[in-house]
Design an enzyme around this catalytic site. Structure first.
Site, PDB file in Angstrom:
ATOM      1  N   SER A 238       0.850  -1.196   0.000  1.00  0.00           N
ATOM      2  CA  SER A 238       0.000   0.000   0.000  1.00  0.00           C
ATOM      3  C   SER A 238       0.881   1.238   0.000  1.00  0.00           C
ATOM      4  O   SER A 238       1.999   1.224   0.534  1.00  0.00           O
ATOM      5  CB  SER A 238      -0.931   0.019   1.217  1.00  0.00           C
ATOM      6  OG  SER A 238      -0.167   0.028   2.415  1.00  0.00           O
TER       7      SER A 238
ATOM      8  N   HIS B  45      -2.881   7.209  -4.332  1.00  0.00           N
ATOM      9  CA  HIS B  45      -2.934   6.079  -3.408  1.00  0.00           C
ATOM     10  C   HIS B  45      -3.120   4.800  -4.204  1.00  0.00           C
ATOM     11  O   HIS B  45      -3.849   4.771  -5.206  1.00  0.00           O
ATOM     12  CB  HIS B  45      -4.114   6.239  -2.442  1.00  0.00           C
ATOM     13  CG  HIS B  45      -4.575   4.947  -1.836  1.00  0.00           C
ATOM     14  ND1 HIS B  45      -5.656   4.230  -2.327  1.00  0.00           N
ATOM     15  CD2 HIS B  45      -4.095   4.224  -0.798  1.00  0.00           C
ATOM     16  CE1 HIS B  45      -5.825   3.134  -1.611  1.00  0.00           C
ATOM     17  NE2 HIS B  45      -4.890   3.094  -0.681  1.00  0.00           N
TER      18      HIS B  45
ATOM     19  N   ASN C  23      -3.226   0.241  -3.463  1.00  0.00           N
ATOM     20  CA  ASN C  23      -3.154  -0.875  -2.528  1.00  0.00           C
ATOM     21  C   ASN C  23      -3.551  -2.149  -3.265  1.00  0.00           C
ATOM     22  O   ASN C  23      -4.568  -2.171  -3.967  1.00  0.00           O
ATOM     23  CB  ASN C  23      -4.094  -0.639  -1.338  1.00  0.00           C
ATOM     24  CG  ASN C  23      -4.200  -1.856  -0.436  1.00  0.00           C
ATOM     25  OD1 ASN C  23      -4.909  -2.808  -0.746  1.00  0.00           O
ATOM     26  ND2 ASN C  23      -3.507  -1.808   0.683  1.00  0.00           N
ATOM     27  N   TYR C  24      -2.749  -3.206  -3.117  1.00  0.00           N
ATOM     28  CA  TYR C  24      -3.098  -4.514  -3.681  1.00  0.00           C
ATOM     29  C   TYR C  24      -2.789  -5.577  -2.635  1.00  0.00           C
ATOM     30  O   TYR C  24      -1.687  -5.593  -2.067  1.00  0.00           O
ATOM     31  CB  TYR C  24      -2.349  -4.761  -5.000  1.00  0.00           C
ATOM     32  CG  TYR C  24      -2.825  -3.818  -6.070  1.00  0.00           C
ATOM     33  CD1 TYR C  24      -4.043  -4.039  -6.716  1.00  0.00           C
ATOM     34  CD2 TYR C  24      -2.110  -2.664  -6.387  1.00  0.00           C
ATOM     35  CE1 TYR C  24      -4.535  -3.150  -7.657  1.00  0.00           C
ATOM     36  CE2 TYR C  24      -2.584  -1.769  -7.330  1.00  0.00           C
ATOM     37  CZ  TYR C  24      -3.801  -2.020  -7.955  1.00  0.00           C
ATOM     38  OH  TYR C  24      -4.299  -1.121  -8.883  1.00  0.00           O
ATOM     39  N   ARG C  25      -3.755  -6.445  -2.382  1.00  0.00           N
ATOM     40  CA  ARG C  25      -3.657  -7.339  -1.232  1.00  0.00           C
ATOM     41  C   ARG C  25      -4.281  -8.702  -1.530  1.00  0.00           C
ATOM     42  O   ARG C  25      -5.095  -8.855  -2.448  1.00  0.00           O
ATOM     43  CB  ARG C  25      -4.349  -6.719  -0.021  1.00  0.00           C
ATOM     44  CG  ARG C  25      -5.812  -6.371  -0.289  1.00  0.00           C
ATOM     45  CD  ARG C  25      -6.401  -5.472   0.789  1.00  0.00           C
ATOM     46  NE  ARG C  25      -7.789  -5.110   0.501  1.00  0.00           N
ATOM     47  CZ  ARG C  25      -8.145  -4.080  -0.251  1.00  0.00           C
ATOM     48  NH1 ARG C  25      -7.230  -3.302  -0.803  1.00  0.00           N
ATOM     49  NH2 ARG C  25      -9.417  -3.811  -0.465  1.00  0.00           N
TER      50      ARG C  25
ATOM     51  N   GLY D 266      -1.473  -6.608  17.517  1.00  0.00           N
ATOM     52  CA  GLY D 266      -0.074  -6.595  17.118  1.00  0.00           C
ATOM     53  C   GLY D 266       0.214  -5.770  15.892  1.00  0.00           C
ATOM     54  O   GLY D 266       1.342  -5.806  15.390  1.00  0.00           O
ATOM     55  N   SER D 267      -0.764  -5.034  15.378  1.00  0.00           N
ATOM     56  CA  SER D 267      -0.538  -4.217  14.186  1.00  0.00           C
ATOM     57  C   SER D 267       0.436  -3.079  14.501  1.00  0.00           C
ATOM     58  O   SER D 267       0.541  -2.613  15.637  1.00  0.00           O
ATOM     59  CB  SER D 267      -1.850  -3.632  13.672  1.00  0.00           C
ATOM     60  OG  SER D 267      -2.697  -4.648  13.210  1.00  0.00           O
ATOM     61  N   ARG D 268       1.115  -2.655  13.473  1.00  0.00           N
ATOM     62  CA  ARG D 268       2.084  -1.562  13.625  1.00  0.00           C
ATOM     63  C   ARG D 268       1.384  -0.250  13.265  1.00  0.00           C
ATOM     64  O   ARG D 268       1.176   0.065  12.093  1.00  0.00           O
ATOM     65  CB  ARG D 268       3.288  -1.795  12.727  1.00  0.00           C
ATOM     66  CG  ARG D 268       4.486  -0.945  13.090  1.00  0.00           C
ATOM     67  CD  ARG D 268       5.723  -1.512  12.397  1.00  0.00           C
ATOM     68  NE  ARG D 268       6.928  -0.888  12.891  1.00  0.00           N
ATOM     69  CZ  ARG D 268       7.480   0.209  12.371  1.00  0.00           C
ATOM     70  NH1 ARG D 268       6.891   0.795  11.342  1.00  0.00           N
ATOM     71  NH2 ARG D 268       8.590   0.703  12.867  1.00  0.00           N
TER      72      ARG D 268
END
Length: 487
Positions: free
Chosen positions: A277, A291, A293-295, A444-446
């Site tokens: 992203s 912007h 984002n590819y997921r 636990g995400s940053r």
């Protein structure tokens, strides 16, 4: 004239016919001696069969040496040879056992017992030849393996040069599992991150990306690349994340609200998510924000079945409208979509306009692009190839626009309008954006990487309304009523 010695015939007596017992003419009789009276009677003593090479002098044959035991079978000499061959086939030709077996085969070949006969020695020679052929074949395979290893090392080095940091899953592991889609997707997002960062750095040579690798104790990690306070870009971030573990109840609830039927086991849903992203905020108000984002997402349900889907998109948020830029941006994305299906661009363009809608403002965040989510058909491979095409279109759809306007002059009033529009950008990301909400709900995400999308500066003014027929009013009209830019 003496006759050469002859081997006994099948009748037991030399020259005896096995049925009649009468003497017959011997093959060794000189010409002209045809009468039986002139024949010699030979005693039935054993004689050895000796192979005489062509052209060599024919020696006299003598009695065979006395045996000290039973004669070994003709196949005895082959046993050590074939043992060595088996070792070679197992790829252990350099082991002491294989070397000893080969030496034993050579010794057996050189001392094959006379009773083995001409056929046994020929078989031993053939086996030894086969053993030599196996050795040559093994050497060739070793050379091919060394060449392949050198190619692998060269390819790994090339990949390292294209990446901003080592992959989360490890380069060797990804190449070992290169046929699996999860590995291919991780390699794609790593390559996309590198391509975009290099393209942006070339536009802003006075600045550099800070590369920050991080780990998530629950599983996985990521790579954050951020450029700040450059001459061209105020803030540009390109993130890669590969995380796995157990899905939180809040995140599962969010997915079920979109129609996902997720069957948990004891309240647990194992998942794997990965993506790239980016949000790019230029300094010049005439250069739009971009912007993408590819997921890829995968969830294992209670019965072991896996649900998977892809999502992503690329969109443009200009401060001021430039129709030439809008056409170029949308046309490039349409070309990427059209490679796979002519219906995809209009479908995902509308989805983008609807998704980036700021409900409490009654306007879109920008002039759109493409957006899609929860795509799991027609097949995993086909969707992956579509995502790959879209990711490869990021640089060509945006970089030419930056080059065209990064040195445009601007006024303080235009910079003020840019800050107000960035305020709208922040509102959408914190209130509506799925990716931001999922990240904030995942244990636990940053947080620093999730909020990387926010600009360094933004502004909110009470009841700000631009003058009618102004350039500011022009962009607001497009944000409230999206346009078709490619037809």
């Amino acid at each position: 004239m003496p006759l050469p010695a002859a081997a006994p015939t099948r009748g037991g007596q030399p020259g005896a016919h096995p049925a009649a017992g009468a003497p017959t003419q011997l093959r060794g009789r000189p010409p002209g001696t045809n009468s039986p009276a002139q024949s010699q009677t030979l005693s039935p003593r054993p004689y050895t069969h000796v192979y005489i090479p062509r052209g060599a002098e024919r020696p006299r044959l003598g009695p065979a040496p006395a045996r000290r035991g039973p004669a070994p079978p003709a196949s005895a000499a082959l046993v050590p040879v074939m043992a060595a061959a088996a070792q070679l086939l197992r790829g252990a030709a350099r082991s002491p056992l294989a070397l000893a077996a080969a030496a034993a085969g050579r010794r057996a070949l050189g001392s094959a017992p006379p009773a083995a006969g001409r056929g046994g020695r020929r078989a031993a020679l053939a086996a030894a030849g086969a053993l030599g052929g196996l050795g040559l074949g093994l050497w060739r395979r070793q050379q091919a393996a060394m060449a392949a290893s050198e190619e692998d090392e060269k390819e790994e080095e090339e990949l390292r040069q294209r990446f901003m940091a080592p992959p989360v899953s490890g380069l060797r592991e990804l190449r070992r599992r290169r046929r699996e889609l999860r590995s291919r997707m991780e390699l794609l997002i790593m390559e996309t991150q590198g391509e975009v960062c290099r393209a942006l750095a070339a536009l802003d040579p006075g600045a550099a990306f800070a590369v920050d690798t991080w780990e998530r104790k629950e599983g996985g990690g990521g790579i954050s690349c951020v450029l700040q306070d450059g001459e061209v870009f105020e803030k540009a971030g390109v993130n890669v994340s590969v995380v796995f573990g157990l899905l939180s109840e809040e995140a599962a609830r969010q997915m079920r609200s979109r129609g996902k039927s997720l069957k948990a086991k004891d309240g647990k849903l194992p998942f794997c998510a990965m993506g790239v992203s980016s949000v790019i905020h230029p300094k010049n108000p005439h250069v739009p924000t971009m912007h993408f984002n590819y997921r890829y997402f995968e969830i294992e349900e209670a019965d072991g079945t896996k649900q998977w889907w892809f999502g992503g998109g690329t969109d443009l948020t200009p401060t001021y409208l430039n129709e030439e830029d809008a056409v170029h941006f949308h046309k490039t994305l349409k070309e990427a979509c059209d490679k796979h299906d002519l219906k995809l661009y209009p479908k995902y363009k509308k989805w983008c306009d609807d998704y980036f809608y700021i409900k409490h403002r009654g306007e879109r965040r920008g002039i759109g692009g493409i957006f899609f989510d929860d795509v799991d058909s027609p097949s995993k491979e086909e969707v992956f190839q579509f995502v790959k095409s879209c990711a490869k279109a990021v640089v060509p759809c945006y970089v030419p626009i930056v080059k065209r306007h990064c040195h445009d002059s601007f006024t303080p009033e235009e910079k003020l309008w840019q800050q107000l529009r960035r305020g709208r950008y922040v509102e959408f990301n914190l209130v509506y954006d799925r990716g931001t909400k999922f990240g904030l709900l995942t244990p636990g995400s940053r947080i620093e990487s999730i909020l990387m999308s926010l600009p360094l500066t933004a502004r909110w003014e009470y009841m700000h309304t631009p003058p009618e027929s102004s350039r500011e009013a022009e962009i607001l009209e497009v944000l409230r009523n999206p346009k078709d830019w490619v037809h």
